[in-house]
Design a protein around this motif. Structure first.
Motif, short mmCIF file in Angstrom:
data_model
loop_
_atom_site.label_atom_id
_atom_site.label_comp_id
_atom_site.label_asym_id
_atom_site.label_seq_id
_atom_site.Cartn_x
_atom_site.Cartn_y
_atom_site.Cartn_z
N ALA A 165 0.81 -1.22 0.00
CA ALA A 165 0.00 0.00 0.00
C ALA A 165 0.85 1.27 0.00
O ALA A 165 0.36 2.33 -0.41
N ASP A 166 2.11 1.17 0.41
CA ASP A 166 2.97 2.36 0.46
C ASP A 166 3.73 2.62 -0.83
O ASP A 166 4.54 3.53 -0.91
N GLY A 167 3.47 1.80 -1.88
CA GLY A 167 4.12 2.01 -3.16
C GLY A 167 5.52 1.43 -3.28
O GLY A 167 6.16 1.57 -4.31
N TYR A 168 6.00 0.76 -2.23
CA TYR A 168 7.35 0.20 -2.24
C TYR A 168 7.53 -0.84 -3.34
O TYR A 168 8.55 -0.89 -4.01
N GLY A 169 6.54 -1.69 -3.51
CA GLY A 169 6.65 -2.79 -4.46
C GLY A 169 5.53 -3.78 -4.23
O GLY A 169 4.38 -3.37 -4.05
N ALA A 170 5.88 -5.07 -4.17
CA ALA A 170 4.83 -6.08 -4.06
C ALA A 170 5.35 -7.33 -3.37
O ALA A 170 6.56 -7.56 -3.28
N LEU A 171 4.39 -8.13 -2.93
CA LEU A 171 4.64 -9.47 -2.45
C LEU A 171 3.98 -10.41 -3.45
O LEU A 171 2.79 -10.25 -3.76
N ILE A 172 4.76 -11.33 -3.99
CA ILE A 172 4.21 -12.33 -4.90
C ILE A 172 4.62 -13.70 -4.36
O ILE A 172 5.79 -13.94 -4.09
N ILE A 173 3.63 -14.58 -4.21
CA ILE A 173 3.90 -15.93 -3.73
C ILE A 173 3.68 -16.88 -4.90
O ILE A 173 2.57 -17.04 -5.40
N TYR A 174 4.79 -17.46 -5.32
CA TYR A 174 4.80 -18.37 -6.46
C TYR A 174 4.74 -19.82 -5.99
O TYR A 174 5.16 -20.14 -4.88
N GLU A 175 4.28 -20.69 -6.86
CA GLU A 175 4.36 -22.15 -6.68
C GLU A 175 5.38 -22.62 -7.71
O GLU A 175 5.18 -22.45 -8.92
N ALA A 176 6.50 -23.18 -7.22
CA ALA A 176 7.57 -23.57 -8.13
C ALA A 176 8.41 -24.68 -7.49
O ALA A 176 8.31 -24.92 -6.29
#
Length: 96
Positions: free
Chosen positions: A43-54
């Motif tokens: 929400a602060d514009g820093y970036g993102a969290l992405i949770i992958y399955e790999a």
């Protein structure tokens, strides 16, 4: 196995917005192939969290490098860590 990627974005808002439609289409394709568990921006514009399955951290890196955000220079730096889900509240699992 699940891997959590904490990703820092470029602070060039125009660059981020221009690449966002292709990025989201790419993420949708990962959902369809069961390679994406969850994702969303901070929400602060820093970036993102992405949770992958790999199968490996290297496979995650390949998925990230195929992302249009990577090609557009939106992904500045990231950390990938193996992640194990222990609890989830289905009442709170609604996309924003």
């Amino acid at each position: 196995m699940k891997y959590a990627a904490v990703i820092e974005y470029s602070q060039d808002g125009e660059k981020v917005e221009a690449a966002r439609p292709a990025h989201r289409a790419y993420l949708t394709s990962l959902v369809e192939r069961n390679q994406l568990f969850a994702s969303g921006p901070f929400a602060d514009g820093y970036g993102a969290l992405i949770i992958y399955e790999a199968d490996s951290p290297e496979a995650v890196e390949a998925l990230m490098k195929a992302d249009p955000f990577h090609a557009a220079g939106v992904f500045v730096r990231w950390t990938v860590r193996p992640w194990k889900m222990v609890f989830a509240n289905p009442n709170l699992m609604q996309p924003a």
